[in-house]
Design an enzyme around this catalytic site. Sequence first.
Site, PDB file in Angstrom:
ATOM      1  N   CYS A 100      -0.323  -0.728 -27.015  1.00 23.80           N
ATOM      2  CA  CYS A 100      -1.045   0.390 -27.633  1.00 23.80           C
ATOM      3  C   CYS A 100      -1.089   1.630 -26.746  1.00 23.80           C
ATOM      4  CB  CYS A 100      -2.458  -0.028 -28.025  1.00 23.80           C
ATOM      5  SG  CYS A 100      -3.465  -0.652 -26.663  1.00 23.80           S
ATOM      6  N   HIS A 175      -8.473  -0.693 -26.526  1.00 21.37           N
ATOM      7  CA  HIS A 175      -7.444  -0.140 -27.402  1.00 21.37           C
ATOM      8  C   HIS A 175      -7.303   1.362 -27.172  1.00 21.37           C
ATOM      9  CE1 HIS A 175      -4.803   0.061 -30.820  1.00 21.37           C
ATOM     10  NE2 HIS A 175      -5.600   0.874 -31.485  1.00 21.37           N
TER      11      HIS A 175
END
Length: 415
Positions: A100, A175
């Site tokens: 990510c 994230h």
Amino acid sequence: MAHSARSAQAAGPCVAMEWCTIESDPAVFTELTERLGLETQMEIGEVFSMEDVESQADCAGFILLFRYDKGTMRPSSSSSVGVADDPSVFFCKQTVENACGTIALLHVLLNAEGVRPGPKLTNFLEFASSMPEAELRGEILGMSDDIRKAHNSFARSEPFMSEEKGSSEGGEAFHFVAYVPKNGALYELDGLQRGPIRLEAVPESAPTASGAAAATSAAAAAGAEPAASWLPAARRAVEERMARYSGTGEIRFTLLSVKGSRLHAAKRRLGQASARLAVAQQVLSSGGGSTARANAMGAFPQALLGAGWAPEPTLGALETQVAELEVAARAAKAEVDELQAERAAWAAENERRKHNWVPFAIALLEECHRAGKLDSMVEKGNERARELVRQEMERESAKKAKAASPSSAAPSASS
């Protein structure tokens, strides 16, 4: 941001086809940007407060790191359009674990105005963009050897092989998402969503990565108001994302800005100041005159000297100009030296991140054992651990007692 989530993203081991976790640090992401390959010189900086977001005049986009929580992963509530159907916005879904950070970086670099990708990224962009589905584009990214090798260059070497999967299973996960302006709108680009999220309209004249600083300086020098910016919208989006954790005590956020390289800009200023100084000194030493001026200026490209610049016409003014240019050249040289030292420190930090420290730790423990100090060190460490546990238990007991207290459950008579 006031508190960083870097420790939660410390680089970990990975094997051939896996993607390692990477740390949310400017040194890491700047080197990653260089390894990915760009024609435009870029760097990554950290934004330490929300007030600083709107001062990032040369920013091409932002990358936000936060703790992953399914309850907070919905698209931003400020979105009035939802998933956008704009083929000019490059977006790919995350189909491989731990990718990510690189995906968020690519979402900025491949969408920002004024950022030119190098040959390898251009080939990837052209091929991936030909795929109609974001998931297919994510699969192509996951299979890209060049991108995976750049990402995994931060993997820590390990002397032991573990049969356990090196993921965040059983622990907290973090994230990355990107925020970038394009085509008059601010987008949230999150590889876990179905597509790019159009948050709100922003000025079409939003500064680009390559020209924002110069445009802002020129406007200020002319006494003009700076152009309307997309940065307030970005601040609202980041604050809205962070507000989802209100009441949870979560403070681990990192906000990174993707911007033009300060070192590259400083080198350009140094080159220009040095060239102008050489021209002015040559004209001055020649006693002035149109021929001397033409010969001196002909030795350098006009683009380097700057449009409209020329040595002063009189000797007195020329002497003043030389003195001013000497000051400017020294200042630019000092700035270049400072930024090069910063880059050298970043490179050293990154090498330490990748280094395998286990042999050093084992050798240190062996020496302590031979010196007869290991047992006392272990006992001292255990005592410290017990003390920390005791302090934590006392804090928890105090919280429970306060919550159960009648005075905390109802207002006092005087309130």
